[in-house]
Write a protein that holds these residues in place. Structure first.
Motif, PDB file in Angstrom:
ATOM      1  N   VAL A  14     -31.951  14.451  10.794  1.00 51.72           N
ATOM      2  CA  VAL A  14     -30.919  15.415  10.465  1.00 51.72           C
ATOM      3  C   VAL A  14     -30.039  14.797   9.394  1.00 51.72           C
ATOM      4  N   SER A  15     -29.903  15.515   8.292  1.00 55.71           N
ATOM      5  CA  SER A  15     -29.109  14.979   7.207  1.00 55.71           C
ATOM      6  C   SER A  15     -27.704  15.560   7.303  1.00 55.71           C
ATOM      7  N   ALA A  16     -26.744  14.690   7.647  1.00 53.69           N
ATOM      8  CA  ALA A  16     -25.378  15.175   7.863  1.00 53.69           C
ATOM      9  C   ALA A  16     -24.559  15.174   6.580  1.00 53.69           C
ATOM     10  N   VAL A  17     -24.794  14.187   5.722  1.00 49.98           N
ATOM     11  CA  VAL A  17     -24.071  14.090   4.454  1.00 49.98           C
ATOM     12  C   VAL A  17     -25.098  13.786   3.375  1.00 49.98           C
ATOM     13  N   SER A  18     -25.071  14.527   2.273  1.00 48.53           N
ATOM     14  CA  SER A  18     -26.052  14.315   1.220  1.00 48.53           C
ATOM     15  C   SER A  18     -25.371  14.069  -0.111  1.00 48.53           C
ATOM     16  N   ASP A  19     -25.730  12.984  -0.737  1.00 50.32           N
ATOM     17  CA  ASP A  19     -25.386  12.725  -2.120  1.00 50.32           C
ATOM     18  C   ASP A  19     -23.915  13.001  -2.419  1.00 50.32           C
ATOM     19  N   LEU A  20     -23.057  12.368  -1.642  1.00 49.60           N
ATOM     20  CA  LEU A  20     -21.637  12.672  -1.771  1.00 49.60           C
ATOM     21  C   LEU A  20     -20.929  11.593  -2.585  1.00 49.60           C
ATOM     22  N   SER A  21     -20.261  12.008  -3.634  1.00 49.52           N
ATOM     23  CA  SER A  21     -19.493  11.070  -4.448  1.00 49.52           C
ATOM     24  C   SER A  21     -18.045  11.531  -4.513  1.00 49.52           C
ATOM     25  N   LEU A  22     -17.148  10.580  -4.285  1.00 45.94           N
ATOM     26  CA  LEU A  22     -15.728  10.928  -4.250  1.00 45.94           C
ATOM     27  C   LEU A  22     -14.942   9.642  -4.442  1.00 45.94           C
ATOM     28  N   SER A  23     -13.858   9.701  -5.188  1.00 47.89           N
ATOM     29  CA  SER A  23     -13.041   8.488  -5.227  1.00 47.89           C
ATOM     30  C   SER A  23     -11.594   8.820  -4.910  1.00 47.89           C
ATOM     31  N   ILE A  24     -10.931   7.833  -4.336  1.00 48.71           N
ATOM     32  CA  ILE A  24      -9.564   8.020  -3.860  1.00 48.71           C
ATOM     33  C   ILE A  24      -8.692   6.957  -4.507  1.00 48.71           C
ATOM     34  N   THR A  25      -7.648   7.383  -5.186  1.00 54.15           N
ATOM     35  CA  THR A  25      -6.787   6.426  -5.868  1.00 54.15           C
ATOM     36  C   THR A  25      -5.622   6.030  -4.959  1.00 54.15           C
ATOM     37  N   PRO A  26      -5.038   4.837  -5.187  1.00 54.84           N
ATOM     38  CA  PRO A  26      -3.955   4.386  -4.312  1.00 54.84           C
ATOM     39  C   PRO A  26      -2.807   5.383  -4.280  1.00 54.84           C
ATOM     40  N   GLY A  27      -2.264   5.592  -3.110  1.00 63.44           N
ATOM     41  CA  GLY A  27      -1.083   6.429  -2.971  1.00 63.44           C
ATOM     42  C   GLY A  27      -1.337   7.917  -2.885  1.00 63.44           C
ATOM     43  N   GLU A  28      -2.553   8.373  -3.138  1.00 64.59           N
ATOM     44  CA  GLU A  28      -2.738   9.820  -3.087  1.00 64.59           C
ATOM     45  C   GLU A  28      -3.202  10.258  -1.704  1.00 64.59           C
ATOM     46  N   CYS A  29      -3.026  11.551  -1.459  1.00 59.24           N
ATOM     47  CA  CYS A  29      -3.461  12.104  -0.185  1.00 59.24           C
ATOM     48  C   CYS A  29      -4.549  13.129  -0.468  1.00 59.24           C
ATOM     49  N   VAL A  30      -5.747  12.832   0.013  1.00 61.24           N
ATOM     50  CA  VAL A  30      -6.881  13.714  -0.260  1.00 61.24           C
ATOM     51  C   VAL A  30      -7.251  14.472   1.015  1.00 61.24           C
ATOM     52  N   GLY A  31      -7.370  15.761   0.917  1.00 60.33           N
ATOM     53  CA  GLY A  31      -7.783  16.566   2.063  1.00 60.33           C
ATOM     54  C   GLY A  31      -9.272  16.818   2.022  1.00 60.33           C
ATOM     55  N   ILE A  32      -9.950  16.631   3.162  1.00 56.38           N
ATOM     56  CA  ILE A  32     -11.363  16.951   3.250  1.00 56.38           C
ATOM     57  C   ILE A  32     -11.468  18.141   4.193  1.00 56.38           C
ATOM     58  N   VAL A  33     -11.895  19.269   3.652  1.00 57.19           N
ATOM     59  CA  VAL A  33     -11.889  20.503   4.429  1.00 57.19           C
ATOM     60  C   VAL A  33     -13.310  20.974   4.670  1.00 57.19           C
ATOM     61  N   GLY A  34     -13.574  21.476   5.843  1.00 57.65           N
ATOM     62  CA  GLY A  34     -14.883  22.044   6.119  1.00 57.65           C
ATOM     63  C   GLY A  34     -14.959  22.461   7.566  1.00 57.65           C
ATOM     64  N   GLU A  35     -16.004  23.216   7.905  1.00 58.14           N
ATOM     65  CA  GLU A  35     -16.151  23.672   9.280  1.00 58.14           C
ATOM     66  C   GLU A  35     -16.914  22.629  10.080  1.00 58.14           C
ATOM     67  N   SER A  36     -17.089  22.864  11.378  1.00 60.37           N
ATOM     68  CA  SER A  36     -17.805  21.868  12.163  1.00 60.37           C
ATOM     69  C   SER A  36     -19.235  21.765  11.644  1.00 60.37           C
ATOM     70  N   GLY A  37     -19.741  20.538  11.567  1.00 57.90           N
ATOM     71  CA  GLY A  37     -21.092  20.334  11.055  1.00 57.90           C
ATOM     72  C   GLY A  37     -21.166  20.229   9.548  1.00 57.90           C
ATOM     73  N   SER A  38     -20.031  20.298   8.870  1.00 59.33           N
ATOM     74  CA  SER A  38     -20.088  20.214   7.410  1.00 59.33           C
ATOM     75  C   SER A  38     -20.184  18.765   6.951  1.00 59.33           C
ATOM     76  N   GLY A  39     -20.023  17.818   7.872  1.00 58.47           N
ATOM     77  CA  GLY A  39     -20.186  16.411   7.517  1.00 58.47           C
ATOM     78  C   GLY A  39     -18.897  15.720   7.139  1.00 58.47           C
ATOM     79  N   LYS A  40     -17.759  16.384   7.341  1.00 58.71           N
ATOM     80  CA  LYS A  40     -16.508  15.780   6.877  1.00 58.71           C
ATOM     81  C   LYS A  40     -16.150  14.513   7.650  1.00 58.71           C
ATOM     82  N   SER A  41     -16.377  14.520   8.966  1.00 60.17           N
ATOM     83  CA  SER A  41     -16.085  13.300   9.734  1.00 60.17           C
ATOM     84  C   SER A  41     -17.150  12.244   9.500  1.00 60.17           C
ATOM     85  N   GLN A  42     -18.420  12.647   9.487  1.00 60.26           N
ATOM     86  CA  GLN A  42     -19.519  11.688   9.351  1.00 60.26           C
ATOM     87  C   GLN A  42     -19.444  10.943   8.022  1.00 60.26           C
ATOM     88  N   THR A  43     -18.933  11.593   6.984  1.00 52.40           N
ATOM     89  CA  THR A  43     -18.775  10.923   5.700  1.00 52.40           C
ATOM     90  C   THR A  43     -17.971   9.642   5.865  1.00 52.40           C
TER      91      THR A  43
END
Lengths: 326, 322
Positions: free
Chosen positions: B21-50
């Motif tokens: 089962v592929s929970a997260v596929s080919d995900l690229s994201l970067s987070i810079t110091p001090g910022e607040c990034v929201g990860i939004v999605g429904e259950s099973g979208s892979g947001k926690s598993q990422t």
């Protein structure tokens, strides 16, 4: 609008043992403590409040799934609390319930058709197989399930579809009132919207009365005609939807509404949330006087001593607060 | 500014009895110091598993591939001992259910002090001092007494405060909060969100906020990534995603929610259908089946996450044509 259901001074107290082995005492946990309201024909009444406010207990006590300690539940003028079990069983085809967790409220060993057939047989054991099947097919397409799915089992369905099955089971006897206990809380947003639309459609098409128990004020605003706010087993405020959301009078309702995050960055960041201090007190030892006083910004010595009576204002707006006019 | 965390082509999959089962596929994201990034999605979208995958916290049958660069180090190449030095110190995570994340048989104070004695080598006395400071900023009343109590003596909101305090005692550079307020009542949620707001003002740490609640995102985040079926479908600054969502899924999500501040006396614009099964994802766009404007290309070819402008990305063929 004539009332089909009248609830008068309903109380549900659970005896709870506290203390040790030798000095144990029984203390009543007042889950619902003197709540009165009515529900009109074709009306959707929202019941909101935080966990532990007694909203689910209230729903079950109305249907006599929990025996109320005191008070009356008048269904079309008849007090359900006085009915013998068999007489109550016959009333159940008018009064149905939909639970929060769709998967655990469906028997995993029955197919969809069998699940929906059960209430039909319970209400009328002599119903013919053909007629039952026809009613099952009808109700399945009514709630947006394909009749071809009738032989499948609950685990083959997603959460949203399971909730449709639970709604079909509740609807198949053509009830007049359905108590929905958090029916969309376990569902994802995109599925939640489908089920809300379905409930709204069924409610309008069949002239159903709904008691919609929820902690989600946005959903309640969308679906309900009137809204009742509960806190620690007591009613704080009851009003028409538009009056309640436009101008909440009770400090608790005001805090509850301001606590809901708005999905709009500009609005959400500009608002000054009314933040309540502390947590919900233990329902075993509720505060004296007004139960909300320990967290209320308007609390005064009077609130410690006196339980606020329910005042009825113009437009049927009901409120239980000493200081709503301040 | 160098990003504090870069996810580079991250894949997370789980070996199950019914295949992979592929929970997260080919995900690229970067987070810079001090910022607040929201990860939004429904259950099973892979947001926690990422992020569980990024931190090396996957279940035993899970594997993460790709690169997770945290302050110059690829976390996926590190062994457990090396990871333990970083986790809880320079990066910390807050989970949804504080009740099961705290050790039930240890006093709250000891659990908090342990973090500092382990990671920072503080003496118990110094650690206790720091714990008191952080607990105070969490607005926990009667701190001294609270430190000697056990988790079951705390309410849900208080436990979540302890979790946040635990994450903050080492002043992490990255704080990952996975649905921190979902299990709480609204009035308690408002208290916790207020703490997060203060936290954002006072610390330099980057915050990743994983949530399904767009209202929470609107109040706290600077940037938002929307996930669907294991992929980011849209990424944009917070004001843009609410004012002008580009991906049909984001648009649908915003339209299908009943809102407290608006009265809609009509049916909600529900997204038809349901999320795809992660065990056999379609070849094309995972959202195509539920998308009203989908065409043959959408069903056959997976859209890449493309840059729309310097700060916005979206994965949709329809945007390309427009």
């Amino acid at each position: 609008m004539s009332a089909v259901l009248k609830v008068e001074n309903l109380k549900v107290h659970f005896p709870i043992k506290t203390g040790g082995f030798l000095n144990s005492t029984v203390v009543p946990l007042k889950a619902v403590d003197g709540v009165s309201f009515d529900v009109g024909a074709g009306e959707c009444l929202g019941v909101v409040g935080e966990s532990g406010c007694g909203k689910s207990t209230l729903g079950r006590a109305i249907l006599q799934l929990i025996k109320p300690t005191d008070g009356r539940v008048l269904w079309l003028g008849e007090n359900l609390c006085d009915l013998a079990p068999e007489a109550m069983r016959q009333k159940r085809s008018d009064l149905q319930l939909v639970f929060q967790d769709p998967l655990s409220s469906l028997n995993p060993r029955l197919s969809v058709a069998e699940i929906i057939r059960e209430p039909l047989y319970a209400a009328d054991p002599s119903i013919s197989r053909g007629e039952a099947d026809q009613r099952i097919d009808e109700i399945m397409s009514d709630v947006g399930l394909l009749p071809e799915m009738r032989n499948r089992y609950p685990h083959e369905f997603s959460g949203g579809q399971c909730q449709r099955i639970a709604i079909a089971r509740a609807m198949v006897l053509k009830p007049k009132l359905i108590v929905c206990d958090e029916p969309v809380s376990a569902l994802d947003v995109s599925i939640q919207a489908q089920v809300i639309n379905l409930l709204r459609k069924l409610q309008r098409e069949h002239g159903l009365s709904l008691i919609f128990i929820s902690h989600d004020l946005s959903v309640v605003r969308h679906l309900c005609h009137r809204v009742m706010v509960l806190y620690l087993g007591r009613m704080m405020e009851l009003a028409d939807r538009d009056a309640l959301f436009a101008k909440p009078l009770h400090p608790y309702t005001q805090a509850l509404l301001s606590a809901v995050p708005i999905p709009d960055p500009a609005l959400e960041r500009a608002k000054e949330p009314l933040i309540l201090s502390g947590d919900l007190p233990s329902p075993l030892h509720p505060p004296s006087g007004c139960v909300f006083r320990t967290r209320c910004p308007k609390a005064s010595p009077k609130c410690i001593k006196e339980v606020p009576a329910v005042e009825v204002l113009s437009g049927g707006h009901q409120i239980a607060c000493h200081h709503w006019q301040d | 500014m160098n990003p504090v965390l870069t996810l580079d082509h991250l894949n997370v999959s789980f070996a199950t009895n019914n295949g992979e089962v592929s929970a997260v596929s080919d995900l690229s994201l970067s987070i810079t110091p001090g910022e607040c990034v929201g990860i939004v999605g429904e259950s099973g979208s892979g947001k926690s598993q990422t992020f569980l995958g990024a931190m090396g916290l996957l279940a035993n049958n899970g594997t993460a591939t790709g690169r997770v660069v945290f302050q110059g180090q690829d976390l996926l190449t590190l062994d457990r001992a090396a990871l333990n030095k970083i986790r809880g110190d320079r990066m910390a995570m807050i989970f949804q259910d504080a009740g099961t994340s705290l050790t039930p048989h240890m006093r709250i104070g000891d659990q908090l002090i342990e973090v500092l004695t382990t990671h920072k080598g503080h003496s118990r006395q110094a650690a206790r001092q720091r714990v008191l400071e952080v607990m105070e900023s969490m607005r926990i009343p009667e701190i001294e007494k609270r430190l000697t109590q056990y988790p079951h003596e705390f309410s849900g909101g208080m436990r979540q405060r302890v979790m946040i305090a635990m994450a903050l005692v080492c002043e992490p550079d990255l704080l990952i909060a996975d649905e921190p307020t979902t299990a709480l009542d609204v009035t308690v949620q408002a208290q916790i969100l207020n703490l997060f707001r203060a936290l954002k003002r006072h610390t330099k740490s980057a915050i990743v906020l994983i949530t399904h609640d767009l209202g929470v995102v609107a109040g706290l985040c600077d940037r938002v990534a929307v996930m669907y079926a294991g992929r980011i479908v849209e990424e944009a600054p917070v004001a843009d995603i609410f004012a002008a969502p580009k991906h049909p899924y984001t648009q649908g999500l915003l339209k299908c929610m009943p809102r407290l501040d608006q009265l809609l006396d009509a049916e909600l614009d529900a997204i038809p259908g349901q999320p795809p099964n992660l065990q056999n994802l379609p070849n094309g766009c995972a959202f195509a089946e539920r998308c009203v404007n989908a065409n043959t290309r959408c069903h056959n070819e997976r859209p890449a996450l493309r840059e729309l402008s310097s700060a916005r990305r979206a994965a949709c063929h329809l945007l390309e044509a427009a």
